[in-house]
Design a protein around this motif. Structure first.
Motif, mmCIF file in Angstrom:
data_model
loop_
_atom_site.group_PDB
_atom_site.id
_atom_site.type_symbol
_atom_site.label_atom_id
_atom_site.label_comp_id
_atom_site.label_asym_id
_atom_site.label_seq_id
_atom_site.Cartn_x
_atom_site.Cartn_y
_atom_site.Cartn_z
ATOM 1 N N UNK A 125 0.848 -1.194 0.000
ATOM 2 C CA UNK A 125 0.000 0.000 0.000
ATOM 3 C C UNK A 125 0.884 1.245 0.000
ATOM 4 N N UNK A 126 0.526 2.212 -0.819
ATOM 5 C CA UNK A 126 1.204 3.500 -0.853
ATOM 6 C C UNK A 126 0.278 4.544 -0.237
ATOM 7 N N UNK A 127 0.763 5.266 0.745
ATOM 8 C CA UNK A 127 -0.009 6.361 1.343
ATOM 9 C C UNK A 127 0.293 7.649 0.593
ATOM 10 N N UNK A 128 -0.759 8.365 0.199
ATOM 11 C CA UNK A 128 -0.606 9.649 -0.495
ATOM 12 C C UNK A 128 -1.035 10.749 0.470
ATOM 13 N N UNK A 129 -0.102 11.554 0.917
ATOM 14 C CA UNK A 129 -0.386 12.663 1.832
ATOM 15 C C UNK A 129 -0.558 13.940 1.014
ATOM 16 N N UNK A 130 -1.723 14.573 1.157
ATOM 17 C CA UNK A 130 -2.049 15.751 0.354
ATOM 18 C C UNK A 130 -2.398 16.921 1.281
ATOM 19 N N UNK A 131 -1.459 17.826 1.568
ATOM 20 C CA UNK A 131 -1.802 19.030 2.348
ATOM 21 C C UNK A 131 -2.676 19.956 1.509
ATOM 22 N N UNK A 132 -3.779 20.442 2.082
ATOM 23 C CA UNK A 132 -4.695 21.304 1.318
ATOM 24 C C UNK A 132 -5.128 22.503 2.146
ATOM 25 N N UNK A 133 -5.384 23.583 1.443
ATOM 26 C CA UNK A 133 -5.960 24.783 2.047
ATOM 27 C C UNK A 133 -6.762 25.504 0.977
ATOM 28 N N UNK A 134 -8.064 25.594 1.180
ATOM 29 C CA UNK A 134 -8.975 26.205 0.195
ATOM 30 C C UNK A 134 -8.821 25.567 -1.188
ATOM 31 N N UNK A 135 -8.918 24.247 -1.229
ATOM 32 C CA UNK A 135 -8.731 23.507 -2.480
ATOM 33 C C UNK A 135 -9.971 22.696 -2.847
ATOM 34 N N UNK A 136 -11.154 23.209 -2.564
ATOM 35 C CA UNK A 136 -12.382 22.451 -2.825
ATOM 36 C C UNK A 136 -12.493 22.008 -4.280
ATOM 37 N N UNK A 137 -11.983 22.803 -5.206
ATOM 38 C CA UNK A 137 -12.099 22.480 -6.628
ATOM 39 C C UNK A 137 -11.126 21.382 -7.057
ATOM 40 N N UNK A 138 -10.104 21.134 -6.231
ATOM 41 C CA UNK A 138 -9.074 20.173 -6.626
ATOM 42 C C UNK A 138 -9.137 18.845 -5.871
ATOM 43 N N UNK A 139 -10.012 18.737 -4.885
ATOM 44 C CA UNK A 139 -10.080 17.511 -4.091
ATOM 45 C C UNK A 139 -10.459 16.302 -4.945
ATOM 46 N N UNK A 140 -11.575 16.405 -5.654
ATOM 47 C CA UNK A 140 -12.010 15.267 -6.479
ATOM 48 C C UNK A 140 -11.098 15.029 -7.685
ATOM 49 N N UNK A 141 -10.657 16.072 -8.428
ATOM 50 C CA UNK A 141 -9.726 15.812 -9.537
ATOM 51 C C UNK A 141 -8.443 15.107 -9.084
ATOM 52 N N UNK A 142 -7.927 15.476 -7.915
ATOM 53 C CA UNK A 142 -6.746 14.791 -7.387
ATOM 54 C C UNK A 142 -7.055 13.317 -7.153
ATOM 55 N N UNK A 143 -8.185 13.042 -6.518
ATOM 56 C CA UNK A 143 -8.591 11.660 -6.236
ATOM 57 C C UNK A 143 -8.718 10.855 -7.527
ATOM 58 N N UNK A 144 -9.367 11.426 -8.529
ATOM 59 C CA UNK A 144 -9.582 10.712 -9.786
ATOM 60 C C UNK A 144 -8.265 10.409 -10.495
ATOM 61 N N UNK A 145 -7.345 11.350 -10.476
ATOM 62 C CA UNK A 145 -6.053 11.119 -11.140
ATOM 63 C C UNK A 145 -5.223 10.082 -10.391
ATOM 64 N N UNK A 146 -5.320 10.080 -9.064
ATOM 65 C CA UNK A 146 -4.610 9.061 -8.286
ATOM 66 C C UNK A 146 -5.202 7.680 -8.556
ATOM 67 N N UNK A 147 -6.532 7.592 -8.604
ATOM 68 C CA UNK A 147 -7.183 6.314 -8.916
ATOM 69 C C UNK A 147 -6.740 5.792 -10.286
ATOM 70 N N UNK A 148 -6.732 6.661 -11.290
ATOM 71 C CA UNK A 148 -6.310 6.263 -12.629
ATOM 72 C C UNK A 148 -4.854 5.823 -12.650
ATOM 73 N N UNK A 149 -4.031 6.473 -11.841
ATOM 74 C CA UNK A 149 -2.613 6.122 -11.769
ATOM 75 C C UNK A 149 -2.423 4.740 -11.166
ATOM 76 N N UNK A 150 -3.124 4.438 -10.072
ATOM 77 C CA UNK A 150 -2.928 3.159 -9.394
ATOM 78 C C UNK A 150 -3.642 2.009 -10.099
ATOM 79 N N UNK A 151 -4.494 2.304 -11.056
ATOM 80 C CA UNK A 151 -5.059 1.253 -11.893
ATOM 81 C C UNK A 151 -3.983 0.607 -12.763
ATOM 82 N N UNK A 152 -2.846 1.297 -12.898
ATOM 83 C CA UNK A 152 -1.776 0.828 -13.779
ATOM 84 C C UNK A 152 -0.638 0.144 -13.016
ATOM 85 N N UNK A 153 -0.797 -0.086 -11.714
ATOM 86 C CA UNK A 153 0.257 -0.744 -10.941
ATOM 87 C C UNK A 153 -0.347 -1.750 -9.969
#
Length: 329
Positions: free
Chosen positions: A5-33
């Protein structure tokens, strides 16, 4: 079978617009490993709907966890340390929440990690965005490398992967003021950089004003360099020698040309110059004293208000970690 398991630590501040896009890109990335992942969003007391977005993702996917701070603790460094503390993976990736660093590069980090590197960091060969910021960052990394008492990689931010053994060593550190990329270099172990181009922010606005970067740069230099103190000693020695030469010069001049007038303006300039040097020296010493004062108080780096998670530790993380240990055994 999953390798771990790889832990992804994401510090955020006022990033409501980027929370889901980050999640989706990480999911797509780990589909390949062959690794599973957990995402730990660490919210530094945002004023928008960042926490609400994290809650939605946690309800959707138990691998998403949220940490909310009791107040805003300034830079992203306390948030990074909080995420590292709660990370359960065999390795931990640090990535900013603005998605300027590409999550897809994590696959390259994992490859280098599997080759035996305990620390893999991203090296920004080029960055998009304001030319003023680009020049400023380039200058900082070169000055920082020159002044630091340890070897610092050029153009390497916090984005990178660290092995569990490095995570455990970092967690032992007691210092209050953390400059993560400096700590990462100080820890040692086998390290390597992976080059990439850093994108400009796509969604939302930056929460770091341009001049706030000077405070951030100053923190790094004062935490990993004794050069400013050495410069004070060197400057003091130079000024002492110049003063002695000046005294000898005026004594000799007095006997050779006794009628030579003494310049009032020269005295004023010398007083102002020496006064400025003294104030500069005191300010540098004051910076170090302020950091000593901050450390001896022994206050925690951060205070967690709430953990947004379904379980303290997900079962799939424990199973994957046990599997990896069996393979190593």
């Amino acid at each position: 079978m999953l390798k771990g398991v790889i832990s992804i630590v994401v510090p955020v501040y006022n990033e409501e617009l980027n929370i889901r896009p980050m999640y989706e890109r990480i999911c797509n990335t780990f589909d390949k490993c062959d690794y599973d992942f957990e995402i730990i969003y660490v919210d530094n007391c945002s004023k928008d709907n960042t926490v609400m977005e994290i809650r939605k993702l946690n309800e959707l996917d138990a691998r998403v966890m949220g940490i909310t701070m009791a107040r805003n603790f300034g830079s992203s460094q306390p948030s990074t340390m909080a995420g590292i503390h709660y990370a359960n993976g065999n390795a931990v990736v640090i990535i900013d929440g603005d998605i300027q660093d590409p999550p897809e590069l994590i696959l390259e980090f994992i490859k280098k990690w599997e080759e035996g590197y305990e620390v893999v960091y991203g090296v920004r060969t080029k960055r998009k965005g304001s030319i003023l910021r680009r020049i400023g960052y380039k200058m900082f990394y070169r000055i920082f490398k020159k002044m630091s008492y340890i070897e610092m990689p050029l153009d390497a931010g916090d984005f990178g992967l660290i092995d569990r053994i490095v995570v455990d060593e970092i967690k032992k550190l007691k210092e209050n003021e953390i400059f993560f990329r400096g700590i990462r270099s100080w820890i040692g172990y086998k390290q390597i950089g992976v080059e990439y181009i850093r994108d400009d922010r796509n969604l939302g606005n930056t929460s770091i004003p341009f001049f706030a970067n000077f405070k951030w740069a100053k923190m790094g230099i004062y935490n990993f360099s004794y050069k400013p103190l050495e410069w004070i000693s060197t400057l003091s020695l130079i000024l002492t020698m110049v003063s002695l030469l000046g005294i000898v010069y005026y004594i000799v001049l007095h006997f050779i040309y006794p009628e030579t007038p003494y310049g009032f303006s020269t005295i004023i300039v010398l007083i102002l110059f020496l006064g400025a040097i003294q104030l500069l020296s005191l300010s540098i010493i004051g910076e170090y004293i302020a950091r000593i004062f901050n450390e001896v108080k022994g206050r925690p780096r951060y205070i967690v208000r709430e953990l947004i998670t379904r379980q303290p530790k997900e079962q799939h993380i424990l199973e994957a970690a046990a599997t990896l240990e069996e393979e190593k055994g």
